[in-house]
Design an enzyme around this catalytic site. Structure first.
Site, PDB file in Angstrom:
ATOM      1  N   GLU A 195      16.623  12.035   5.936  1.00 22.58           N
ATOM      2  CA  GLU A 195      15.203  11.689   6.071  1.00 22.58           C
ATOM      3  C   GLU A 195      14.770  11.929   7.514  1.00 22.58           C
ATOM      4  OE1 GLU A 195      14.240   7.804   4.464  1.00 22.58           O
ATOM      5  OE2 GLU A 195      12.858   7.470   6.121  1.00 22.58           O
ATOM      6  N   CYS A 221      13.875  12.394   0.387  1.00 26.61           N
ATOM      7  CA  CYS A 221      14.717  11.558  -0.481  1.00 26.61           C
ATOM      8  C   CYS A 221      14.402  11.913  -1.930  1.00 26.61           C
ATOM      9  CB  CYS A 221      14.446  10.070  -0.174  1.00 26.61           C
ATOM     10  SG  CYS A 221      15.648   8.940  -0.927  1.00 26.61           S
ATOM     11  N   CYS A 279      13.344  -7.562  -6.404  1.00 25.67           N
ATOM     12  CA  CYS A 279      14.670  -8.155  -6.495  1.00 25.67           C
ATOM     13  C   CYS A 279      15.670  -7.083  -6.916  1.00 25.67           C
ATOM     14  CB  CYS A 279      14.687  -9.256  -7.554  1.00 25.67           C
ATOM     15  SG  CYS A 279      13.521 -10.570  -7.211  1.00 25.67           S
ATOM     16  N   ARG A 302      12.750 -15.655 -12.077  1.00 24.35           N
ATOM     17  CA  ARG A 302      11.936 -14.823 -11.180  1.00 24.35           C
ATOM     18  C   ARG A 302      10.441 -15.167 -11.297  1.00 24.35           C
ATOM     19  NH1 ARG A 302      13.332  -8.894 -12.451  1.00 24.35           N
ATOM     20  NH2 ARG A 302      13.932  -9.773 -14.451  1.00 24.35           N
ATOM     21  N   LYS A 356       8.205 -13.783  -8.481  1.00 17.53           N
ATOM     22  CA  LYS A 356       7.939 -12.349  -8.607  1.00 17.53           C
ATOM     23  C   LYS A 356       6.781 -12.104  -9.581  1.00 17.53           C
ATOM     24  CE  LYS A 356       9.923  -8.259 -10.763  1.00 17.53           C
ATOM     25  NZ  LYS A 356       9.871  -7.280  -9.666  1.00 17.53           N
ATOM     26  N   CYS A 408      19.567   8.284   4.128  1.00 20.08           N
ATOM     27  CA  CYS A 408      18.172   8.017   4.466  1.00 20.08           C
ATOM     28  C   CYS A 408      18.053   6.646   5.102  1.00 20.08           C
ATOM     29  CB  CYS A 408      17.275   8.125   3.238  1.00 20.08           C
ATOM     30  SG  CYS A 408      17.913   7.337   1.772  1.00 20.08           S
ATOM     31  N   HIS A 464       7.767   8.728   0.160  1.00 20.97           N
ATOM     32  CA  HIS A 464       7.287   7.364  -0.074  1.00 20.97           C
ATOM     33  C   HIS A 464       5.781   7.330  -0.276  1.00 20.97           C
ATOM     34  CE1 HIS A 464      11.121   6.981   2.054  1.00 20.97           C
ATOM     35  NE2 HIS A 464      11.305   5.976   1.236  1.00 20.97           N
TER      36      HIS A 464
END
Ligand code: GLN
Ligand code: ZN
Length: 787
Positions: free
Chosen positions: A685, A746, A536, A16, A19, A663, A714
């Site tokens: 949601e 959520c 990921c 990774r 990332k 959601c 969020h």
């Protein structure tokens, strides 16, 4: 002549690397140049793997620092004007701004007269993200407005092309085709027709292909996966003129389709004036004979024979049985490929530290799939005898998997066969259940609850990591989690919530947590798949018959319930979501695997009920995304998916209340099926759409109770009670108030405690205010009638 190629390779790196480099760059720890160097190293390493595996082409254009669709937005110069980019801003910085947005620098909640001068929703929001067809990869959605204009910016692509060409093999650039690119975008203003932009965009493709040809490219792959969708006629018609125009450039176009059968678009795909066609022979093997009939012999046919969406080793004998006649029909000319880009599978599983030797023989990551392609090619060219050893090793592994006692569990098969009729039905209809549940639970009108998780704090994560490393003994870990649960319960009591949750502190992930306790699942150490940007996921491997050796959540739930007089919700992940977010065995229909999962969840539900838990939630956030790409296949999927849910949920008494949660999606096109789940309560949601998502539930007259999310979890912003009151009033216009619940959109695991407490305090206050209004309204109906 047999050629081998791929439609794209994982770009995140074996460890990774991408990332971690991205995250360091975003934290300001490495420069753009250093990040660029990581990208260059990864690309080179991945091309070398392709070269060493013996592929006929190196594939270019599949790399992206964040997202390949965002690359196309930049390639065609249509970055939305709302970002206000200046010409001086580097392309990479713009790429990240589109992907991540610009936050308002003052992080506080705007109150009345807070005077910060920023607009209510401050900063510049990122491009919307949405799922790439039916995968778990999220792409950035192009935005088209009245001022959308295109301008070719091919520097990045041409530079990568030159990097690959330096390795000395033929290079095949891949691009999204113009129609798929427009289709994936979103019109951001009334009256904008995406297809109407084609005439502006097409000349840029012509220009780009011309430049690629000038740079020495012979083949360019244009991906048009929308040929696997039910397209409006105007879009299918546009294919002819688009590809006629592109055919004028002196370069060979390989048109690539994947993920879905071509069906009615098959004749079109086979007659377009392109030099080659790639088809997905994993998802649409039945169509291969029709393609062989229809595709003129002067075209190249690329058969996507190795599964690019799943991690099981290919059944080479079966593949060869399909390829041999195809090769003959094509006069000895054929291309072999994975079905789609390998972006959707881990880079390699061959030496994975967490899979045992047997499982390692059954799986194939991207690197192993390259070897499978080469082996198929050699078998076709030289005959089975030339590769007898390798073929037989592959055959042994496939047979071993098929017959392993780890895969088949006769008790599970027998249980499935003997499922009584009516196992997917509650004892009584909803009206009676509702009466009995009200009597038992004694909740106020507009009951308040949350979706399950409370903040996963650094302390929780650290304790789990220490436990996994063997540094924190099981007993100490359990006590630490029980302490977290006690705190979550105390917090909810202090807030005055009506139906409590234990907070899911002990869960790493809503699928993995259960999978780890079920038979039939395995876990890789390094099977990472990119979800978006630097994110990921490591989906569990569902390799065998599923069963539940012991209760999974009962002790936690019992502990949580012992801490409060209020009802404690038991929290489970549903069978469809377990399936959807795993790599699933492909030796039996998904419907059967879903039923096995359903029975395991059902046992857990019944154990929770027996432990005195009166409310049980079965989350199915992935139900909607499991929908097949073709509408004709929806009814079949929805029938087995909703049945699996009902099998999981329906064992309980009438006075046990079943919740479900969904959601991330629009539900209006599957409302009858959502109703058919027959959950007593569904929480969904809705806040980000200002309750618009709820409209359909009203029109459809959704029969059971609903908790439309009243605030967006969020965002770190704390919403005011007044906003939630407004949303609830809106909801009450659509759903009778006596069937409404009050809850966030959520789970709260990504939030911090202070903002969670502040937001829930406002939410409880909103519910109380509405209850007063309702009570007044009930006393004076005339008043409300006139209002
Ligand atoms: N119960 C889960 C939670 O609260 C639901 C998560 C989800 O819907 N994705 O975290
Ligand atoms: Zn959710």
């Amino acid at each position: 002549m047999i050629q081998t190629h791929i439609l794209g390779f994982p770009r995140i790196g074996a460890q990774r690397e991408l990332k971690f480099a991205l995250e360091r760059h975003w934290r300001g720890e490495i420069s753009a140049d250093e990040l660029d160097a990581t990208g260059r190293t990864l690309r080179r390493r991945h091309w070398e793997q392709q070269r060493d595996a013996g592929l006929s082409f190196l594939t270019v254009g599949d790399f992206a620092f964040y997202d390949q669709v965002a690359n196309h937005i930049q390639l065609f110069g249509c970055e939305p004007a709302r970002f206000g980019f200046s010409a001086a801003e580097p392309a990479l910085a713009r790429h990240f701004t589109m992907a991540r947005g610009v936050a308002h620098t003052l992080t506080h909640t705007h109150g009345d007269g807070c005077g910060c001068g920023a607009p209510a929703a401050s900063g510049t929001p990122a491009l919307e993200m949405t799922k790439w067809f039916d995968t778990n990869y999220h792409y950035l959605v192009p935005e088209f407005t009245a001022d959308t204009a295109f301008a070719l910016a091919p520097q990045r692509l041409l530079a990568e092309l030159a990097e690959a060409q330096a390795l000395g093999l033929p290079v095949k650039p891949i691009l999204l085709g113009p129609l798929t690119f427009l289709w994936l975008g979103k019109a951001k203003a009334e009256g904008i027709d995406r297809l109407g932009l084609l005439d502006q965009l097409l000349p840029l493709y012509v220009d780009l292909l011309t430049r690629l040809a000038a740079a020495g490219v012979q083949w360019v792959q244009l991906d048009e996966p929308i040929l696997g969708l039910d397209l409006p006629a105007a879009w299918t018609q546009a294919f002819e003129r688009t590809y006629q125009r592109l055919a004028k450039v002196d370069v060979s176009v390989l048109l690539a389709t994947y993920f879905s059968p071509l069906q009615t678009n098959l004749p079109l795909a086979c007659r377009l004036p392109v030099a080659g066609l790639h088809v997905d022979a994993v998802r649409a093997l039945d169509e291969l004979p029709a393609v062989l009939d229809a595709l003129p012999l002067d075209r190249e046919l690329s058969i996507g024979i190795v599964d690019g969406r799943n991690i099981w080793r290919a059944d080479l004998d079966t593949a060869l049985a399909h390829l041999r006649p195809a090769l003959e029909r094509r006069g000895g000319r054929l291309w072999l490929a994975p079905s789609c880009s390998l972006l959707h599978v881990p880079l390699s599983l061959a030496n994975d530290a967490s899979l045992d030797a047997e499982l390692r023989r059954w799986v194939a990551g991207a690197a192993e799939k390259l070897a499978e392609l080469q082996l198929l090619k050699r078998a076709l060219l030289k005959g089975d005898d030339a590769v007898a050893g390798e073929l037989s090793a592959a055959r042994t592994a496939t047979d071993e998997q098929r017959h392993s006692p780890r895969v088949t569990n006769p008790a599970v098969a027998q249980r499935l066969r003997q499922m009584p009729a009516g196992i997917d039905r509650r004892i009584s209809a909803f009206a009676r259940r509702q009466r009995l549940q009200r009597k038992r639970l004694k909740l106020p009108p507009l009951p308040t609850t949350t979706i399950g998780s409370f903040p996963q704090t650094p302390a929780i994560r650290a304790a789990r990591a220490a436990h996994k490393r063997g540094e924190l003994p099981a007993q100490a870990y359990r006590e630490a989690m029980q302490h977290e649960i006690a705190q979550a319960v105390a917090a909810q009591e202090a807030l005055g919530l009506d139906v409590l949750v234990h907070g899911e502190a002990e869960r790493n992930d809503m699928v993995e947590y259960f999978a780890e306790q079920l038979q039939g699942y395995a876990f890789s150490a390094n099977g990472w798949v990119q979800s978006y940007g630097s994110r990921c996921v490591k989906p569990p491997l569902l390799f065998g018959d599923v069963s539940r050796p012991a209760p999974m959540t009962v002790e936690w739930a019992r502990h949580a319930q012992s801490l409060t007089q209020r009802p404690m919700k038991g929290m489970l992940t549903g069978p469809v979501t377990m399936l959807q977010w795993s790599f699933v065995r492909d030796d039996q229909p998904r419907a059967d695997t879903a039923l096995q999962l359903a029975l395991a969840v059902r046992d857990e539900v019944l154990d929770l009920e027996a432990a005195g838990i009166a409310v049980i939630q079965i989350d199915e956030p992935a139900l909607r995304e499991g929908l097949p790409l073709r509408r004709a296949q929806w009814p079949d999927y929805l029938a087995w998916a909703t049945r699996a849910f009902r099998v999981a949920a329906s064992g309980v008494r009438d006075d046990t209340q079943v919740h479900t949660h969904m959601c991330y999606a629009e539900f209006n096109d599957i409302l009858p099926e959502i109703a058919a789940l027959d959950a007593d309560v569904i929480t969904i949601e809705t806040s980000r759409s200002d309750m618009a998502l709820l409209q359909g539930f009203g029109t459809f007259r959704y029969p059971n109770e609903i908790g439309p999310g009243v605030y967006d979890i969020h965002s770190p912003r704390v919403p005011a009670a007044a906003e939630m009151v407004r949303l609830l009033r809106k909801a009450a216009e659509v759903v009778p108030a006596d069937r409404l619940w009050v809850n966030p959109d959520c789970g709260l695991k990504t939030r911090s405690w202070p903002e969670t407490m502040a937001a829930l305090r406002e939410m409880v206050q909103a519910a109380q205010q509405l209850r007063h209004e309702l009570a007044r309204g009930a006393r004076a109906p005339a008043e409300t009638a006139e209002a």
